[in-house]
Design an enzyme around this catalytic site. Sequence first.
Site, mmCIF file in Angstrom:
data_model
loop_
_atom_site.group_PDB
_atom_site.id
_atom_site.type_symbol
_atom_site.label_atom_id
_atom_site.label_comp_id
_atom_site.label_asym_id
_atom_site.label_seq_id
_atom_site.Cartn_x
_atom_site.Cartn_y
_atom_site.Cartn_z
ATOM 1 N N CYS A 249 -18.637 -5.070 -55.980
ATOM 2 C CA CYS A 249 -20.019 -5.195 -55.497
ATOM 3 C C CYS A 249 -20.274 -6.628 -55.038
ATOM 4 C CB CYS A 249 -20.996 -4.763 -56.562
ATOM 5 S SG CYS A 249 -20.635 -5.423 -58.171
ATOM 6 N N GLU B 146 -28.169 3.372 -52.558
ATOM 7 C CA GLU B 146 -28.713 4.695 -52.227
ATOM 8 C C GLU B 146 -28.937 5.538 -53.488
ATOM 9 O OE1 GLU B 146 -25.731 6.594 -49.926
ATOM 10 O OE2 GLU B 146 -26.879 8.442 -49.672
ATOM 11 N N GLY C 72 -23.756 1.246 -59.185
ATOM 12 C CA GLY C 72 -23.229 2.043 -58.077
ATOM 13 C C GLY C 72 -23.933 1.671 -56.792
ATOM 14 N N SER C 73 -24.072 2.650 -55.909
ATOM 15 C CA SER C 73 -24.635 2.355 -54.592
ATOM 16 C C SER C 73 -26.157 2.188 -54.662
ATOM 17 C CB SER C 73 -24.291 3.488 -53.626
ATOM 18 O OG SER C 73 -24.829 4.703 -54.093
ATOM 19 N N GLU D 21 -27.426 -2.104 -61.255
ATOM 20 C CA GLU D 21 -26.510 -3.053 -60.616
ATOM 21 C C GLU D 21 -26.035 -2.370 -59.352
ATOM 22 O OE1 GLU D 21 -25.917 -5.984 -61.520
ATOM 23 O OE2 GLU D 21 -26.513 -6.006 -63.620
ATOM 24 N N LYS E 23 -21.731 8.400 -68.556
ATOM 25 C CA LYS E 23 -21.054 9.238 -67.561
ATOM 26 C C LYS E 23 -20.215 8.375 -66.619
ATOM 27 C CE LYS E 23 -21.817 10.752 -63.454
ATOM 28 N NZ LYS E 23 -20.432 10.766 -62.910
ATOM 29 N N GLU F 203 -22.715 -2.386 -46.622
ATOM 30 C CA GLU F 203 -21.631 -2.597 -47.584
ATOM 31 C C GLU F 203 -20.463 -1.672 -47.218
ATOM 32 O OE1 GLU F 203 -22.265 -1.309 -51.737
ATOM 33 O OE2 GLU F 203 -21.449 -3.262 -52.283
HETATM 34 P P1 NAP Z 1 -22.302 6.316 -56.223
HETATM 35 O O1 NAP Z 1 -22.459 7.686 -55.676
HETATM 36 O O2 NAP Z 1 -23.460 5.402 -56.273
HETATM 37 O O3 NAP Z 1 -21.668 6.503 -57.697
HETATM 38 C C1 NAP Z 1 -21.956 5.746 -58.832
HETATM 39 C C2 NAP Z 1 -22.206 6.647 -60.028
HETATM 40 O O4 NAP Z 1 -23.410 7.380 -59.842
HETATM 41 C C3 NAP Z 1 -21.123 7.695 -60.228
HETATM 42 O O5 NAP Z 1 -20.943 7.903 -61.617
HETATM 43 C C4 NAP Z 1 -21.738 8.907 -59.575
HETATM 44 O O6 NAP Z 1 -21.196 10.099 -60.020
HETATM 45 C C5 NAP Z 1 -23.177 8.764 -59.987
HETATM 46 N N1 NAP Z 1 -24.125 9.510 -59.168
HETATM 47 C C6 NAP Z 1 -23.999 9.917 -57.881
HETATM 48 N N2 NAP Z 1 -25.105 10.579 -57.486
HETATM 49 C C7 NAP Z 1 -25.944 10.595 -58.532
HETATM 50 C C8 NAP Z 1 -27.254 11.141 -58.750
HETATM 51 N N3 NAP Z 1 -27.913 11.784 -57.789
HETATM 52 N N4 NAP Z 1 -27.828 10.963 -59.957
HETATM 53 C C9 NAP Z 1 -27.179 10.304 -60.933
HETATM 54 N N5 NAP Z 1 -25.958 9.782 -60.794
HETATM 55 C C10 NAP Z 1 -25.337 9.918 -59.605
HETATM 56 O O7 NAP Z 1 -21.158 5.588 -55.480
HETATM 57 P P2 NAP Z 1 -19.956 6.299 -54.681
HETATM 58 O O8 NAP Z 1 -20.425 7.509 -53.943
HETATM 59 O O9 NAP Z 1 -18.858 6.467 -55.626
HETATM 60 O O10 NAP Z 1 -19.611 5.153 -53.636
HETATM 61 C C11 NAP Z 1 -20.394 5.025 -52.469
HETATM 62 C C12 NAP Z 1 -20.667 3.579 -52.163
HETATM 63 O O11 NAP Z 1 -21.377 2.977 -53.246
HETATM 64 C C13 NAP Z 1 -19.447 2.712 -52.014
HETATM 65 O O12 NAP Z 1 -18.863 2.816 -50.769
HETATM 66 C C14 NAP Z 1 -20.024 1.348 -52.278
HETATM 67 O O13 NAP Z 1 -20.636 0.856 -51.132
HETATM 68 C C15 NAP Z 1 -21.062 1.615 -53.332
HETATM 69 N N6 NAP Z 1 -20.564 1.308 -54.686
HETATM 70 C C16 NAP Z 1 -21.046 0.211 -55.304
HETATM 71 C C17 NAP Z 1 -20.582 -0.116 -56.565
HETATM 72 C C18 NAP Z 1 -21.068 -1.331 -57.309
HETATM 73 O O14 NAP Z 1 -20.403 -1.775 -58.225
HETATM 74 N N7 NAP Z 1 -22.224 -1.858 -56.981
HETATM 75 C C19 NAP Z 1 -19.626 0.678 -57.186
HETATM 76 C C20 NAP Z 1 -19.168 1.821 -56.538
HETATM 77 C C21 NAP Z 1 -19.659 2.116 -55.283
HETATM 78 P P3 NAP Z 1 -19.938 10.735 -59.256
HETATM 79 O O15 NAP Z 1 -19.001 9.652 -58.910
HETATM 80 O O16 NAP Z 1 -19.412 11.642 -60.259
HETATM 81 O O17 NAP Z 1 -20.503 11.429 -58.045
#
Ligand code: NAP
Length: 499
Positions: free
Chosen positions: A304, A251, A248-249, A270, A195, A401
Amino acid sequence: MDVATAHARLSNAASSFLAGKHQLLIDGKWVEAKSGKRFDVFDPATGQAIAAVAEADAADVNEAVKAARRAFEEGRWSKISPQARSKLIWKLADLLEAHADEIAEIEALDNGKPIRDARHVDLPGSYEILRYMAGWATKINGDTITVSAPGDWHAYTLREPIGVVGQIIPWNFPLMMAAWKIAPALAAGCTIVLKPAEQTPLSAIRLGQLIQEAGFPDGVVNILTGFGETAGAALAAHPEVDKVAFTGSTEVGKLIVQAAAGNLKKVSLELGGKSPAIVFPDADMDVAIRGTSSAIFFNMGQCCTAGSRLYAHRRVFDRLMQGLAENAGKIKVGHGLDPETQLGPLVSDEQFRRVTGYLAAGRQQGARVVTGGERVGDAGYFVQPTVLANTRPDMSVVREEIFGPVVCAMPFDDDDLDRIARTANDTGYGLAASIWTRDLGIAHKLARCIKAGTVWINTHNFGDPALPFGGFKQSGWGREMGYEAIELYTEVKAVAAAL
Ligand code: NAP
Ligand code: MG
């Protein structure tokens, strides 16, 4: 270059891809979501919609998982010869490379990143991990084991694919994250439901088309565009998924762990970072200025591993600030499709509000803006490359972050490596760090004291398919890349025979 001109630069291949249907890839077929729903995808340089894609939810996840399960149990992928798997993975890499210009355009338009970065970082970063992992497919072995029990024994281990894997990825390197995920899983013989992030689904769809063109058996790779709260959550919780891999995050990483508890599926994560860059007074200052600048401004700081806490010895602090400000002033901000652009927009309105919110909070808490700090233009999600000084360890801009082009610079006075390491380690994260010095003794001693999955010396954001990558502390579980990634997608079975 204005936006219309930028879009007009799209190649015929990229334009005709954009005009396509953008469906879900399930069991080797492109289909609409069962609900019939679709959602819009935006150009972050303008905020305008550029395409609409199918919106998968739990029902589509279920279909995709069933398809992946069938493909796995029938051995369509896991039971073909390792050499046949290797060749197909390599073929996919060749197809990506052959279409690299087109896919770089799609990536620059969808994510906003500069086309030159997309073409020279994201694309090679995608096809080369596939080639590296294609090499492992034929080298996944068990061991013969010597046991001490009385009697005559033949004991050995088998390393087997884990099964059906769910892979959930972010928007910062959309194609490259997809490739990092699927490459080791495919080499190991797993089947996949992937996904991509809602903000950047397009290159994953193009990847799916090339997977079809390469001739992967049906159901081996299924790709579902959709939202995290629905499709992502259903994938993480699905009882027929044997492993979930997430980037991803932090959180959401914690939510993945909870969702995975139902069937105790294996989990690798990661997550975020707040990585320090530490500059010693003997560093080559030109190298350090260039390096710490790209450590935070590359990919608009949406890495990240971004070097977002900068610690510099007081003797060189002012010089470094001046160099960073001069560099920042020269960075060309613009549409990702403009070949001159070095810094594009942030990925989304949400991310724009998040980053500008941190800038406001930093100012309010007393940070000094050395350079930047403002929005660029009034359309799209552009933020100036920003250096903040006078930041204290308790400020949110130092602790959290930001995921934008914002670095917090702080001086240090002494040469006590343990104290420097304690400062660098004063974070809940542990993804990466960089050390800038000509004294290799200092560099290697400090590298041992840093609590992070990667330590760079006189460089930052360097990666290679052979280098294990991942985090200490709240930056994650497990290591991707290298042989470690194969371990993430395999189970070890011990076999003992009484002879
Ligand atoms: P995110 O919510 O953690 O998104 C990462 C992935 O997880 C996306 O595919 C997202 O889908 C999915 N996701 C979200 N909620 C989920 C759930 N409850 N269950 C399963 N999958 C879920 O990150 P974001 O909201 O795009 O960004 C927020 C913050 O995360 C950023 O500001 C940054 O600090 C951090 N981030 C870190 C990385 C990294 O490489 N470590 C990458 C991106 C962001 P959807 O996008 O479709 O909601
Ligand atoms: Mg999200």
